[in-house]
Design an enzyme around this catalytic site. Structure first.
Site, PDB file in Angstrom:
ATOM      1  N   SER A  70       0.784  -0.958   0.028  1.00 25.92           N
ATOM      2  CA  SER A  70       0.084   0.164  -0.052  1.00 25.92           C
ATOM      3  C   SER A  70       0.888   1.347  -0.116  1.00 25.92           C
ATOM      4  CB  SER A  70      -1.051   0.005   1.214  1.00 25.92           C
ATOM      5  OG  SER A  70      -0.146   0.046   2.311  1.00 25.92           O
ATOM      6  N   LYS A  74      -7.285   3.880   8.033  1.00 22.63           N
ATOM      7  CA  LYS A  74      -6.179   4.826   7.429  1.00 22.63           C
ATOM      8  C   LYS A  74      -6.862   6.259   7.387  1.00 22.63           C
ATOM      9  CE  LYS A  74      -3.938   1.432   4.693  1.00 22.63           C
ATOM     10  NZ  LYS A  74      -3.461   1.000   3.366  1.00 22.63           N
TER      11      LYS A  74
END
Length: 838
Positions: free
Chosen positions: A729, A772
């Site tokens: 990511s 996140k």
């Protein structure tokens, strides 16, 4: 008995002579006391005896294995080795003197000079008897210590030159020497008493010896000790030091003899008590038979038989229980096997084979209980209410296997307890964290000592019903080793299609687990084996937003902490703004554990003020917050005001929630070498390689020197180097930081990003979007860049959270740089296109 006589059998160990070994013998009836011709003058004393013998300086040598011969010591030896037989014959043909040396290693069959100790004892052969097979039995007496100067021959027997070690008289008997001698005599008498030996004659012999060296030799010759210790005493010339060494050995032997005596006494008492109990028990049986009364065992067997009838066991289980009861009736009640069977039957009759709690099928009441215990978590609550609804319509349905997955502190375990309360069932929690033994699940076979059922059966017995809510906590932390794999044993337990015939090794009969509602909890799914994960229905519990934490604190945490700290809820006034400040500046977590700790710390300080006499109510303000909790570990303005070129901010997912991840890139003159640091995993290293390839391919479009890979070295670093990092990511973060370093253009300090990259320039989806975004909001970010394919995950993000941050979705890497670079208004941002808001 004079003081030259050996105290046989009182201290010395009993030796068994083997083939070809020189060892002391216990049976030496072939030596008659009247036939011994003592070469010593009985009227002589001390060293005068040795001076009259005129010991030669050269004589035959006889090695012995595990005995050290001392002065004044008379002992029989069994001589079997050929060289030793030759040495004895040579000594008898000469002057009957022979030097006895102890082997360093008793396993050596044919010892040489290097295998023998230098110091030994000159002995006189007093009597010899030949055996029919050529071996000898000899009786020797130690005369004097001697040290070998050199060996003169080895065949047909060993002989050596020696020097006699003279014994020096003690000039004056000091109080220390007298104390040592007295202690040695007393310890010797104590040892003999512990061994049950009459010590009157021996005590008189020890009392008659006045010289410390002679007393030491006399005791050492009859004391049990290792060859090394005996040799050390033999080699000690100083009388006082020798007596000290003997005294130390006496103390050790006395301690061992005392412990041995204690153990023997305890064993004898135990045997006496067992015999007495058995005799009394048999008498009691006979008396009851005469009175026509039934014995206690018969009553116990009848009670067990009634309990088996009442337990409601299935037919095959009942048959096994009755079989074991018949075995028990035919056994002696004191046998160990009877105890095992009795314990087994107790488990069988106490298990809830047919007893079940009645489910609370009032859907509205169950919803009220769930809402009362937990805020939000609507997906979990809906799933429980759906199960109750189907259960109400189909009572024969099998219980589901649920698995709550989420970061620590979001309420997974407490939610399981709430589910049990809403169903009206018993609840039992079982922690699987660190479990490595398969027997913990399946139990132990009854053949093992201390065997017992597995923890699944134990939990059901404790609940007392066959349909409890059983929580398997931390299922992602189950291990495996040589004792088995517990996760494999759970495959049967957590499968509704086969757990109705679950067999515990201890019970050895099937038990129906299909009515048990299993709820598992985990922080991550990666460590759960695939087949086990496939058997469970996964329900994710995401982290809480700031607003949700404020509401939970107001509704649950504050009342609970007020009660625990002896305060009334109205005595403490904490506003929502203060709670929000505590959450932002003192806790950075997906769950609520740290928040509860901080609130508890505040309430403890208020409780102290109340205990000191201060009247409430107590009010907490933003100004007094720092005095209560100290300097905040986190700040809202924690991000850098301006990021230098080569630095970009990414977003990472951890089992504990989302985190900020900074990527730093610097360039320097070189030859295109790429350096990666910061404990990067293999996947992250591959993302860095892909970022390099993308930058080289798009160099002209981005305004980068096309030959940068030939004249520049690039160093990519991710701070917090002590923490391992991996995952795809960070791909677009690596690309952005690399382009920033090569172009000299800084990245916006209020922008964070996440997404995987491909060589074709696509941005692929990643996981943990909600966590996140929570981390980005907590760090004060204004913009987040996520993959286009993650747009569906935004429905899990609460609206109040989305209003605080601008979310951009991108499909290609070309779109990222224009959104991330810190360009002034009107400045060209490259060919990335326009910004696209979610």
């Amino acid at each position: 008995m004079n003081d030259d006589t050996r105290l046989d059998g009182l201290f010395a160990a009993e030796y068994n002579a083997g083939e070809g070994e020189e060892r002391p013998l216990i049976e030496y009836e072939f030596v008659e006391e009247g036939d011994i011709e003592n070469p010593l003058d009985e009227t002589a004393e001390g060293d005068d005896e040795k001076s009259q013998l005129d010991i030669p300086t050269h004589m035959p040598v006889m090695p012995v294995r595990d005995i050290v011969v001392f002065n004044y010591m008379i002992l029989p030896l069994f001589v079997g080795r050929e060289k030793s037989v030759q040495a004895v014959d040579a000594a008898l043909n000469a002057n009957r003197f022979i030097l006895i040396l102890t082997q360093k290693d008793e396993t050596v069959e044919d010892p040489g000079p290097d295998d023998l100790h230098e110091v030994g004892t000159v002995c006189m052969i007093m009597r010899m008897l030949k055996m029919p097979d050529g071996r000898l039995k000899v009786l020797v007496q130690g005369l004097s210590r001697a040290r070998v100067t050199d060996f003169t021959s080895e065949d047909p027997f060993m002989s050596a030159n020696l020097e006699v070690i003279e014994e020096h008289d003690v000039e004056e008997t000091t109080s220390e020497v007298e104390a040592l001698m007295r202690s040695s005599r007393e310890q010797s008498e104590k040892i003999m008493q512990l061994r049950g030996v009459s010590s009157d004659d021996i005590a008189s012999v020890l009392a008659s010896v006045e010289e410390p060296g002679r007393l030491a030799d006399l005791i050492a010759s009859n004391l049990r000790m290792k060859v090394e210790d005996a040799q050390a005493i033999l080699e000690t010339q100083d009388h006082v030091k020798r007596l000290k060494l003997v005294n130390e050995q006496l103390l050790k032997e006395a301690e061992v003899a005392s412990m041995q005596h204690k153990i023997q006494s305890m064993a004898k008492e135990g045997m006496d008590k067992a015999q007495k109990d058995y005799f009394l028990r048999e008498q009691l049986k006979a008396i009851r038979r005469e009175l026509g009364e039934e014995g206690g065992e018969t009553e116990e067997f009848e009670e067990l038989r009634e309990n088996i009838e009442k337990a409601g066991m299935p037919k095959e289980v009942k048959k096994e229980a009755e079989k074991q009861l018949k075995r028990l009736e035919s056994m002696h009640p004191d046998s160990s096997e009877a105890t095992v069977i009795r314990t087994y039957l107790d488990w069988m009759v106490e298990l809830p084979w047919k007893k079940a709690s009645r489910d609370r099928l009032d859907i509205k009441e169950a919803k009220r209980i769930l809402d009362e215990d937990h805020y939000d978590l609507e997906r979990v609550k809906d799933r429980i209410l759906e199960y109750l609804s189907v259960r109400k319509l189909n009572p024969k349905m099998k219980s589901p296997i649920l698995c709550f997955v989420g970061p620590p502190g979001v309420g997974k375990t407490s939610l399981g307890r709430s589910v049990a309360r809403s169903l009206g069932r018993k609840f039992q929690r079982m922690s699987l964290g660190g479990m490595r033994d398969e027997a913990e699940i399946r139990g132990h076979r009854r053949t093992y000592i201390g065997a017992m059922p597995g923890r699944i059966i134990q939990a059901i017995k404790q609940c007392g019903t066959r349909n409890p809510v059983l929580m398997l906590d931390e299922i992602d932390k189950v291990g495996a080793d040589f004792r088995g794999d517990p996760s494999s044993a759970l495959l049967e337990v957590l499968d509704p299609e086969q757990n109705d015939t679950f067999q515990d090794h201890y019970l050895n009969v099937p038990f129906d687990l299909s009515k048990v509602m299993f709820i598992c909890t985990a922080n991550v799914l990666d460590t759960i084996p695939g087949p086990l994960r496939d058997r469970m229905e996964i329900i994710r519990l995401e982290g809480y937003t700031e607003q949700e934490k404020v509401k939970i604190a107001r509704r649950f945490i504050i009342p609970r902490q007020a009660k625990e700290n002896g305060l009334k809820e109205e005595e403490v006034q904490i506003g929502d703004k203060v709670l929000a400040k505590v959450i932002r500046e003192y806790t950075r977590e997906a769950g609520l554990r740290n928040l509860e700790r901080e609130v508890g710390s505040i309430f403890r300080k208020f409780a102290r003020r109340k205990a000191e006499g201060e009247e409430g109510p107590f009010r907490l303000t933003t100004k007094s917050l720092q005095n209560m909790l100290g300097v905040p570990p986190f700040r809202e303005d924690e991000r850098e005001r301006e990021l230098p070129p080569g630095v970009a901010t990414g977003l990472a997912w951890t089992p504990y929630g989302g985190e900020m991840l900074h990527v730093e890139v610097t360039t320097m003159k070189g030859k295109g070498k790429l350096t990666l640091t910061g404990q990067l995993g293999e996947v992250m290293k591959e993302s860095a390689q892909a970022a390099m390839s993308y930058a080289r391919a798009k160099a002209k479009e981005l305004g980068i020197d096309p030959e940068f890979n030939e004249n520049r070295d690039i160093h990519i670093h991710v701070p917090a180097g002590a923490t391992p990092k991996d995952g795809p990511s960070a791909g677009i973060t690596l690309v952005t930081a690399l382009i920033s370093a090569l172009t000299g253009q800084g990245v916006c300090n209020e922008t964070a990003m996440t997404g995987e990259i491909t060589l074709r320039g696509r941005v692929l989806p990643v996981g943990g979007i909600k966590e996140k975004i929570l981390a980005a909001v907590a760090a004060g970010m204004k913009t987040v860049i996520i993959p286009k394919q993650n747009e569906k995950d935004l429905q899990d993000v609460p609206n109040e959270l989305r209003r605080k941050i601008k979310i951009h979705t991108v499909e290609k890497i070309d779109e990222v740089w224009p959104l991330a670079c810190n360009a002034e208004p009107g400045e060209k941002k490259g060919k990335g296109g326009k910004k696209k808001a979610a």
